[in-house]
Design a protein around this motif. Structure first.
Motif, mmCIF file in Angstrom:
data_model
loop_
_atom_site.group_PDB
_atom_site.id
_atom_site.type_symbol
_atom_site.label_atom_id
_atom_site.label_comp_id
_atom_site.label_asym_id
_atom_site.label_seq_id
_atom_site.Cartn_x
_atom_site.Cartn_y
_atom_site.Cartn_z
ATOM 1 N N TYR A 1 -4.834 6.069 2.541
ATOM 2 C CA TYR A 1 -4.096 4.831 2.265
ATOM 3 C C TYR A 1 -4.768 4.070 1.128
ATOM 4 C CZ TYR A 1 -0.215 2.270 4.467
ATOM 5 O OH TYR A 1 1.000 1.746 4.784
ATOM 6 N N THR A 2 -3.960 3.685 0.142
ATOM 7 C CA THR A 2 -4.492 2.867 -0.953
ATOM 8 C C THR A 2 -3.597 1.648 -1.140
ATOM 9 O OG1 THR A 2 -3.189 4.114 -2.547
ATOM 10 C CG2 THR A 2 -5.454 4.849 -2.206
ATOM 11 N N GLY A 3 -4.104 0.653 -1.847
ATOM 12 C CA GLY A 3 -3.305 -0.531 -2.140
ATOM 13 C C GLY A 3 -3.618 -1.682 -1.205
ATOM 14 N N LYS A 4 -2.848 -2.748 -1.355
ATOM 15 C CA LYS A 4 -3.178 -3.991 -0.658
ATOM 16 C C LYS A 4 -2.000 -4.537 0.141
ATOM 17 C CE LYS A 4 -6.469 -5.182 -4.332
ATOM 18 N NZ LYS A 4 -7.731 -4.863 -3.647
ATOM 19 N N THR A 5 -2.356 -5.382 1.101
ATOM 20 C CA THR A 5 -1.349 -6.146 1.823
ATOM 21 C C THR A 5 -1.488 -7.613 1.428
ATOM 22 O OG1 THR A 5 -2.816 -6.622 3.684
ATOM 23 C CG2 THR A 5 -1.509 -4.614 3.832
ATOM 24 N N CYS A 6 -0.379 -8.328 1.486
ATOM 25 C CA CYS A 6 -0.428 -9.779 1.321
ATOM 26 C C CYS A 6 0.449 -10.377 2.404
ATOM 27 C CB CYS A 6 0.087 -10.209 -0.050
ATOM 28 S SG CYS A 6 0.128 -12.017 -0.262
ATOM 29 N N ILE A 7 -0.151 -11.177 3.268
ATOM 30 C CA ILE A 7 0.609 -11.811 4.348
ATOM 31 C C ILE A 7 0.309 -13.300 4.301
ATOM 32 C CG2 ILE A 7 1.167 -11.764 6.808
ATOM 33 C CD1 ILE A 7 -0.283 -9.076 6.999
ATOM 34 N N GLY A 8 1.363 -14.101 4.290
ATOM 35 C CA GLY A 8 1.133 -15.540 4.204
ATOM 36 C C GLY A 8 2.307 -16.356 4.673
ATOM 37 N N GLY B 1 0.817 -1.211 0.000
ATOM 38 C CA GLY B 1 0.000 0.000 0.000
ATOM 39 C C GLY B 1 0.849 1.258 0.000
ATOM 40 N N SER B 2 0.200 2.392 -0.191
ATOM 41 C CA SER B 2 0.890 3.675 -0.199
ATOM 42 C C SER B 2 0.106 4.685 0.631
ATOM 43 C CB SER B 2 1.001 4.174 -1.635
ATOM 44 O OG SER B 2 1.440 5.513 -1.625
ATOM 45 N N HIS B 3 0.805 5.340 1.581
ATOM 46 C CA HIS B 3 0.117 6.306 2.450
ATOM 47 C C HIS B 3 0.351 7.744 2.008
ATOM 48 C CE1 HIS B 3 4.092 6.688 4.063
ATOM 49 N NE2 HIS B 3 4.084 5.500 4.620
ATOM 50 N N GLY B 4 1.231 7.919 1.022
ATOM 51 C CA GLY B 4 1.428 9.259 0.464
ATOM 52 C C GLY B 4 2.262 10.207 1.317
ATOM 53 N N LYS B 5 2.746 9.760 2.470
ATOM 54 C CA LYS B 5 3.594 10.619 3.318
ATOM 55 C C LYS B 5 5.064 10.393 2.959
ATOM 56 C CE LYS B 5 0.198 11.603 6.341
ATOM 57 N NZ LYS B 5 -0.365 12.928 6.563
ATOM 58 N N TYR B 6 5.920 11.353 3.360
ATOM 59 C CA TYR B 6 7.361 11.155 3.148
ATOM 60 C C TYR B 6 7.818 9.883 3.839
ATOM 61 C CZ TYR B 6 12.401 11.712 3.545
ATOM 62 O OH TYR B 6 13.760 11.497 3.500
ATOM 63 N N PHE B 7 7.381 9.709 5.075
ATOM 64 C CA PHE B 7 7.746 8.514 5.835
ATOM 65 C C PHE B 7 6.762 8.345 6.973
ATOM 66 C CE2 PHE B 7 9.950 6.087 9.099
ATOM 67 C CZ PHE B 7 10.503 5.055 8.345
ATOM 68 N N ALA B 8 6.358 7.133 7.216
ATOM 69 C CA ALA B 8 5.485 6.847 8.352
ATOM 70 C C ALA B 8 5.606 5.375 8.671
ATOM 71 C CB ALA B 8 4.038 7.197 8.020
ATOM 72 N N THR B 9 5.352 5.026 9.907
ATOM 73 C CA THR B 9 5.254 3.620 10.265
ATOM 74 C C THR B 9 3.772 3.267 10.322
ATOM 75 O OG1 THR B 9 5.308 4.205 12.600
ATOM 76 C CG2 THR B 9 7.398 3.634 11.569
ATOM 77 N N PRO C 1 0.798 -13.659 -4.685
ATOM 78 C CA PRO C 1 -0.491 -13.348 -5.314
ATOM 79 C C PRO C 1 -0.836 -11.858 -5.153
ATOM 80 C CG PRO C 1 -0.667 -15.268 -3.868
ATOM 81 C CD PRO C 1 0.678 -14.663 -3.628
ATOM 82 N N VAL C 2 -1.483 -11.295 -6.128
ATOM 83 C CA VAL C 2 -2.025 -9.933 -6.127
ATOM 84 C C VAL C 2 -0.939 -8.845 -6.087
ATOM 85 C CG1 VAL C 2 -3.659 -8.291 -5.103
ATOM 86 C CG2 VAL C 2 -4.151 -10.758 -5.027
ATOM 87 N N VAL C 3 -0.035 -8.877 -5.097
ATOM 88 C CA VAL C 3 0.947 -7.796 -4.963
ATOM 89 C C VAL C 3 2.184 -7.996 -5.835
ATOM 90 C CG1 VAL C 3 0.175 -7.190 -2.654
ATOM 91 C CG2 VAL C 3 2.069 -8.819 -2.930
ATOM 92 N N GLY C 4 2.346 -9.184 -6.442
ATOM 93 C CA GLY C 4 3.467 -9.411 -7.355
ATOM 94 C C GLY C 4 4.794 -9.630 -6.647
ATOM 95 N N THR C 5 5.891 -9.345 -7.370
ATOM 96 C CA THR C 5 7.228 -9.585 -6.802
ATOM 97 C C THR C 5 7.608 -8.453 -5.857
ATOM 98 O OG1 THR C 5 7.903 -10.818 -8.749
ATOM 99 C CG2 THR C 5 9.668 -9.942 -7.352
ATOM 100 N N ALA D 1 -5.490 -8.128 1.935
ATOM 101 C CA ALA D 1 -6.428 -7.125 2.471
ATOM 102 C C ALA D 1 -6.228 -5.806 1.741
ATOM 103 C CB ALA D 1 -6.204 -6.948 3.972
ATOM 104 N N ASP D 2 -7.256 -4.991 1.751
ATOM 105 C CA ASP D 2 -7.243 -3.731 1.000
ATOM 106 C C ASP D 2 -7.386 -2.549 1.961
ATOM 107 O OD1 ASP D 2 -7.851 -2.606 -2.021
ATOM 108 O OD2 ASP D 2 -8.879 -1.452 -0.462
ATOM 109 N N HIS D 3 -6.448 -1.592 1.870
ATOM 110 C CA HIS D 3 -6.454 -0.452 2.798
ATOM 111 C C HIS D 3 -7.744 0.355 2.703
ATOM 112 C CE1 HIS D 3 -2.368 -0.683 4.355
ATOM 113 N NE2 HIS D 3 -1.956 -1.002 3.150
ATOM 114 N N LYS D 4 -8.200 0.607 1.477
ATOM 115 C CA LYS D 4 -9.368 1.464 1.278
ATOM 116 C C LYS D 4 -10.633 0.785 1.818
ATOM 117 C CE LYS D 4 -10.896 4.624 -2.355
ATOM 118 N NZ LYS D 4 -12.255 4.111 -2.625
#
Lengths: 411, 411
Positions: free
Chosen positions: B310-317, B181-189, B227-231, B337-340
């Motif tokens: 926040y946009t985009g997706k997470t992939c955890i597996g 995902g992308s939060h659009g800030k310079y840096f954030a946790t 899956p979904v998020v690619g390499t 999961a999808d941030h939006k």
């Protein structure tokens, strides 16, 4: 005539000043040094004794003073019989120390512009916000005040004057400051990180087409091919001397360029973008108010600690363009200094050395009367030649490079 | 049987927990939320009311409590009649909240390991330093404690168990956590910077060849095709679930990989090398004692503030390798999961969403009795299937990918 000196400050530059005063105490008389922390002054005097730097027998003494307290500084001037005050303390104490000189009649010399801790990058010309407001009072009382008599500002102002004196008309003054040395640390600033970063976080003012223009740090970069250090990338930065030179030579473009490597810029950019270079306090989750810049200063290496391992050279000079006898001419007036040589002579790194030697030369010229102006002056308003002559013998020789070649300024 | 829930904490994850409890209050009963700052709890309940999240009429109430004060937490458990405590407060309060559950008999659920503010990266297995020391007492008193029931640790432990149950022998478990995902800030946790950075500044422990091995953050990286998020490039990191999985499946190699972009690594590296991620106080020139990490936390964006943009997706597996019927097999068990989507449903970003939904599913399984273990358990010790079934309906569907293709876990 010997004149007693009071040094204000106990950092890396103050150490160089103390050594150079000691080496010239036949001209300067008693040497007193004062700062908030007495032990720091004593440590500096210990290094002076270790190097047996005193030219003749004489007084060498440490004092404690709060330089923000003008009355305390004035009392110390009277107690020590100081006739010249060399202020190399924090940039926040200029005005209180200058006031003490106005009060006592002692000559005042500093190496950097006054700053208000709460403000960054005020309106140009910077000297107009603080120091120059006291110019009339200096003249009225006959008090000599030589402003910005370090290397930059200071020697580079004299470089500009020297070059301009050889021309019929000056068109531009580009001051270039390259430190091609290496301190071996992940990251460090060469002088007080607080002052160092404050220089870069605000608007970068420069003088072009007879007006103030603005850019931001690292936005305007250029490669410079320089003697000894070779090709180096430097970026337009805000700097004190731009503000006095533009006032004294409004017909010329005046710019200051400082060299930075990619790594420095990266670290700086991260810190700045995160807000860690701010001088405004933030509140932690626990309710503690912290000024980020003060914490960054606390985690970075003490600039003085870099000295033993610092290697390499600095090159600082002025490229001055103009017209002489109807022809376009240009001249580069410069100095090259060596970090290791500086450490061996006075126990400091090259950046402190280049900043600390010139105010002592200025003090000697005040003592001899050559620069005892009886009013407030920036360095370009004084004759540069006796200054260069002293600096040649004090470890900072001036050279010139032009169409006729590369040679000592007086060859 | 309905069981009242007390949520400890009022950050981004707590907000997700509150919404999901409300959506399931036919199973969970009264919903209480408590933290040091009452107004933060009230703000969360306001969002629950805004979304009309309560499935049936019921109690929804905010409380003030110092979770470091075990007696105060116990008193609140008694006052609210809470039978399940979902602890999503700071990682520093696990033990005091667990003690309060042991005192009152309430079931305990958390999502991350206990940490001592003064220590980073203790000896493995981490659970052995704090939580597991209370295991016998939980069993003795019949108190259910489900440790690490967020996403990672939590769902990924169930992923591992699910895969292992389909094999005759497990050889390795690689947990991969990618936030594309992308939060659009310079840096954030994505969650509390203090906890986030603490994960990365110490030794990275992993389990290989039946022993603990060590590396450092960002030293061991690998590209993963997902899956979904690619390499995506991910780096071995220290993480809670490695410590319980390695203890429960010592025959398997267990590693955790977290995805990081070059920019994140650069900022992290600068901060760490400068000493700004230290949990040990430093003293400024003015004599103020400051913990650098706490200041860094103060200047970074509040993770909760990232949600709206926040946009985009997470992939955890989990990629689990082993042997089945004499053949080498591997299976990737995962969620996307999808941030939006998360923000639209509960007003939080995807990282908080994935961490906050699972403990509510765990609480529901405790309420129904399926996971009411009457002792202390890590998630891989529980049956994963009812957990997956609940998560499928709560916004976090489980999928598998193996030689037979990519499909829902129960297809």
């Amino acid at each position: 005539m010997k004149r007693n000196v009071l040094i204000i400050g106990a950092g890396g530059v103050a150490q160089v000043v103390a050594h150079k005063c000691a080496q010239n105490n036949d001209v300067l008389g008693e040497i007193h040094i004062a700062s908030r922390t007495l032990s720091k002054c004593e440590a500096i005097l210990e290094t002076v004794r270790d190097k047996a730097a005193m030219k003749t027998d004489g007084v060498l003494k440490a004092h404690q003073v709060d330089a923000m307290d003008s009355a305390a500084v004035a009392a110390l001037i009277r107690d020590t019989g100081a006739q010249i005050v060399i202020n190399v303390g924090s940039a926040f104490v200029n005005m209180t120390v200058l006031d003490a000189c106005l009060e006592t009649g002692a000559a005042y010399i500093d190496t950097a512009i006054h700053e208000d801790p709460a403000k960054i990058c005020e309106i140009p010309p910077w000297y107009g916000n603080y120091e120059w407001k006291k110019r009339d009072l200096c003249a009225e009382r006959g008090v000599t005040a030589i402003l910005g008599a370090g290397f930059d500002p200071g020697v580079v102002n004299a470089f500009a004057r020297f070059a301009i004196d050889r021309m019929d008309e000056v068109k531009s003054i580009d001051i270039v400051d390259i430190n091609a040395g290496s301190h071996g640390k992940y990251f460090a600033t060469n002088f007080d990180p607080e002052i160092n970063f404050r220089e870069f976080t605000g608007t970068v003012y420069y003088w072009e087409d007879q007006q103030w223009k603005e850019t931001r740090m690292f936005e305007s970069g250029r490669d410079w091919d320089l003697p000894v250090v070779g090709t180096q990338r430097a970026y337009q930065s805000g700097h004190d001397e731009v503000h006095s030179l533009a006032t004294n030579y409004p017909q010329a473009d005046v710019r200051f360029w400082m060299g930075f490597g990619e790594h420095y810029i990266n670290v700086f950019t991260v810190l700045q973008n995160l807000g860690l270079l701010s001088e405004q306090p933030v509140t932690t989750a626990e309710g503690q108010k912290v000024v980020p810049l003060k914490l960054v200063k606390a985690v970075l290496p003490d600039p003085a600690s870099l000295a033993p391992d610092y290697t390499g050279k600095t090159c600082i000079g002025d490229l001055v363009k103009g017209v002489k006898d109807g022809e376009e001419v240009e001249i580069f007036v410069y100095n090259v200094a060596d970090h290791k040589d500086a450490y061996e002579e006075v126990g400091s790194q090259g950046i402190s050395y280049t900043a600390g030697v010139p105010p002592v030369a200025a003090a000697m010229l005040v003592a001899t009367g050559e620069w005892d102006a009886g009013t407030m002056k920036n360095v370009e308003e004084m004759d540069p030649k006796p200054f260069f002559t002293l600096l040649d013998g004090m470890g900072l020789p001036t050279r010139i490079k032009d169409a006729q070649g590369d040679r000592p300024w007086n060859a």
